[in-house]
Write a protein that holds these residues in place. Structure first.
Motif, PDB file in Angstrom:
ATOM      1  N   GLU A  48       0.848  -1.187   0.000  1.00 52.96           N
ATOM      2  CA  GLU A  48       0.000   0.000   0.000  1.00 52.96           C
ATOM      3  C   GLU A  48       0.886   1.241   0.000  1.00 52.96           C
ATOM      4  N   VAL A  49       0.402   2.309  -0.626  1.00 48.73           N
ATOM      5  CA  VAL A  49       1.117   3.580  -0.596  1.00 48.73           C
ATOM      6  C   VAL A  49       0.619   4.358   0.612  1.00 48.73           C
ATOM      7  N   LEU A  50       1.472   4.515   1.621  1.00 47.67           N
ATOM      8  CA  LEU A  50       1.101   5.245   2.830  1.00 47.67           C
ATOM      9  C   LEU A  50       1.587   6.683   2.731  1.00 47.67           C
ATOM     10  N   ASP A  51       0.774   7.598   3.211  1.00 50.91           N
ATOM     11  CA  ASP A  51       1.111   9.017   3.137  1.00 50.91           C
ATOM     12  C   ASP A  51       1.995   9.427   4.320  1.00 50.91           C
ATOM     13  N   VAL A  52       3.087   8.710   4.499  1.00 55.17           N
ATOM     14  CA  VAL A  52       4.052   9.016   5.557  1.00 55.17           C
ATOM     15  C   VAL A  52       5.377   8.370   5.166  1.00 55.17           C
ATOM     16  N   ALA A  53       6.467   9.055   5.438  1.00 49.86           N
ATOM     17  CA  ALA A  53       7.782   8.535   5.077  1.00 49.86           C
ATOM     18  C   ALA A  53       8.163   7.375   5.990  1.00 49.86           C
ATOM     19  N   PRO A  54       8.809   6.328   5.479  1.00 51.13           N
ATOM     20  CA  PRO A  54       9.246   5.215   6.339  1.00 51.13           C
ATOM     21  C   PRO A  54      10.137   5.672   7.479  1.00 51.13           C
TER      22      PRO A  54
END
Length: 231
Positions: A202-208
């Motif tokens: 999934e593309v999460l709107d937060v940097a790893p």
């Protein structure tokens, strides 16, 4: 699988602290005003807009969630301009508005992703580009110049306001301090986080990097409580 909170819990969500919404609202007021002034200063024709609507959506990201990868300067400026140019190309390529707008958004997502500047308001910019290309009365320059002026004003306002209010922008991921040795805390490695993100697909709107810092901060907090309970 990512589970969203139940509807009753939505009112309990916090956006940047108790007054984070106020900081974002004031910033958006400042940012959009500066973007509008930049557009007004352009020597345009009566048919040229002095502000382009997607800039309002960009302002929400820049000032309400300045740490988001989608709200960084290159995403705002590069994503919007890449998308509008893609929309213009799609409009000229197809010629039919109904077909062009869908093609424009699809192509914009692909081009923004390849250019590493994915920006949701870019979808609206792509539609505007496709409509301008398929409307004989519209001018590509009459769209591109106001949009560029608006974006430059918004990015400058975002840099000035976010940094002034304690939110470094462009966002700098937090660096988690090392965990104490000889405890259960800190036993997971960054590779574990990367593997889980890959499994989720999934593309999460937060940097790893921010996720890593968050998890380690939670671990430190739990460790302090555990140590207090076992004194």
């Amino acid at each position: 699988m990512i589970r969203l909170p139940r509807p009753a819990a939505w009112g309990q969500l916090r956006f940047g602290g108790r007054l984070g919404w106020a900081r974002g609202a004031v910033g958006a007021l400042f940012g959009v005003a500066l973007a509008a002034v930049a557009g007004k200063l352009l020597p345009g024709t009566p048919q040229s807009p002095w502000i382009v609507a997607p800039v309002g959506a960009s302002a929400v990201l820049v000032f309400a969630v300045p740490a988001s990868p989608l709200a960084q300067p290159w995403s705002v400026l590069g994503g919007s301009m890449v998308a509008v140019l893609t929309g213009l190309a799609a409009g000229h390529l197809v010629g039919d508005q109904l077909t062009a707008v869908g093609l424009a958004v699809g192509m914009a997502i692909a081009t923004m992703t390849l250019a590493r500047c994915l920006h949701p308001p870019g979808g609206a910019c792509a539609i505007l580009g496709a409509l301008a290309a398929t409307n004989p009365a519209s001018s590509a320059i009459g769209l591109l110049l106001p949009l560029l002026a608006n974006l430059l004003g918004l990015v400058f306002a975002g840099w000035l306001y976010n940094n002034f209010t304690g939110h470094p922008w462009p966002h700098i991921p937090l660096q988690a301090p090392p965990m104490p040795k000889g405890t259960w805390a800190g036993t997971y490695e960054r590779a574990d986080l990367d593997a889980v993100l890959e499994d989720w697909d999934e593309v999460l709107d937060v940097a790893p990097e921010d996720l890593d810092a968050l998890f380690r901060a939670v671990e430190r907090r739990v460790l302090r409580r555990w140590e207090d309970d076992h004194k």
